[in-house]
Design a protein around this motif. Structure first.
Motif, short mmCIF file in Angstrom:
data_model
loop_
_atom_site.label_atom_id
_atom_site.label_comp_id
_atom_site.label_asym_id
_atom_site.label_seq_id
_atom_site.Cartn_x
_atom_site.Cartn_y
_atom_site.Cartn_z
N GLN A 234 0.84 -1.20 0.00
CA GLN A 234 0.00 0.00 0.00
C GLN A 234 0.87 1.25 0.00
N GLU A 237 2.27 2.36 -3.51
CA GLU A 237 1.32 2.59 -4.59
C GLU A 237 1.77 3.66 -5.57
N ARG A 238 2.69 4.55 -5.15
CA ARG A 238 3.21 5.58 -6.06
C ARG A 238 4.09 4.97 -7.14
#
Length: 310
Positions: A234, A237-238
């Motif tokens: 998570q 995510e970038r």
């Protein structure tokens, strides 16, 4: 590093990466350790029963500790607690959950359990939790001891984000360091990057789980942290990447090739690592990598056109 140290290190890695090996090593080891102390609780029962009693305790408690560690790491990831505190909380919570099972084993193996004036079940459970807490904590610290000493220590509390790393490369300044905590990072990103040593930068290559620990590989090196892989993904995510296996996530731009042998499909990375792709994910990984390659070519073509137009 000496050959003996390298061998022990390899055994340690294999033990943690394979759950079956992990339990085959630690269940008998902890059982033998307990029997060597000869606890008074089982001093009066037959040797075979004594072995079975403690073997059951360890074999049932160890998986519970593993599950509890993952759940606690997941739930408290954003709070950035010390790894020792997380391990301690795990041992205490597992003791509470395991107490009824331990009490049942006590009753089954004790030839004539002495309950005195028949105390209530609540009091029996409280006594059992009290008796379990310290031994469970000591055992869990022993199991995690080597890993805890290997954990990476961040140089500073707030690590840089992927965007600030790119900006730093262009201007020589570090926006994340100047902006402090409110630099555009989410709570989970801040929790994750605060555990990664600053000198490793913020260009992820891969994430690999070792039970409840996590190997973080960047273009500048690698570190071991106590962090759940699901939460780390998570936080990543970038980056454009994908979970290729229950234990591995990779950044697409760091994939150099796909290789296949008799054992399955593997992803080759810029770090030199070769990580396995689960059978259920093979088609999805191939499709995602093809789509990523197409986007990169298209992006480079558009950038070339824009440059020529100027």
């Amino acid at each position: 590093m000496t050959r003996i140290a390298m061998t022990l290190s390899a055994i340690g890695r294999d033990t943690w990466r394979n759950p079956i090996t992990f339990f085959l090593v630690w269940v008998p080891s902890l059982t033998v350790l307990i029997l060597s102390v000869n606890p008074s609780l089982t001093a009066d029962i037959a040797p075979f029963q004594r072995i079975a009693f403690w073997l059951l305790h360890v074999a049932l408690l160890l998986p519970l500790l593993m599950i509890a560690q993952n759940l606690i790491d997941e739930a408290l990831a954003a709070f950035r607690l010390s790894p020792v505190i997380l391990v301690t909380l795990t041992a205490l919570c597992a003791s509470v959950v395991f107490a009824p099972v331990s009490l049942l084993l006590d009753l089954l193996f004790s030839p004539a359990p002495d309950l005195g004036s028949e105390p209530s079940l609540t009091l029996l459970l409280i006594d059992e939790i009290t008796a379990l807490a310290l031994p469970t904590l000591c055992a869990w610290l022993l199991v995690n001891g080597a890993r805890l000493t290997m954990l990476s220590v961040p140089m500073i509390q707030e690590a840089s984000s992927p965007e600030s790393e790119a900006a730093k490369g262009q201007s020589g300044r570090d926006p994340a360091k100047e902006a402090g905590p409110a630099s555009g990072l989410t709570d989970i990103e801040r929790a994750f990057w605060s555990k990664v040593p600053r000198e490793l930068g913020a260009e992820l290559v891969s994430l690999s789980a070792d039970q409840h620990y996590l190997h973080v590989v960047t273009t500048k090196g690698r570190s071991l942290i106590l962090f759940p892989i699901s939460r780390a993904i998570q936080a990543a995510e970038r980056f454009e990447g994908m979970r290729i296996h229950r234990s591995h996530w990779v950044a697409f731009r760091q994939v150099t090739a796909l290789s296949k042998d008799d054992t399955g499909l593997f992803v080759c990375l810029s770090s030199g690592e070769k990580l396995p792709v689960s059978r259920s994910s093979q088609q999805a990984v191939k499709a995602a990598l093809d789509a990523h390659a197409l986007r990169r070519v298209s992006s480079q073509f558009e950038a070339g056109k824009a440059k020529a137009a100027r």
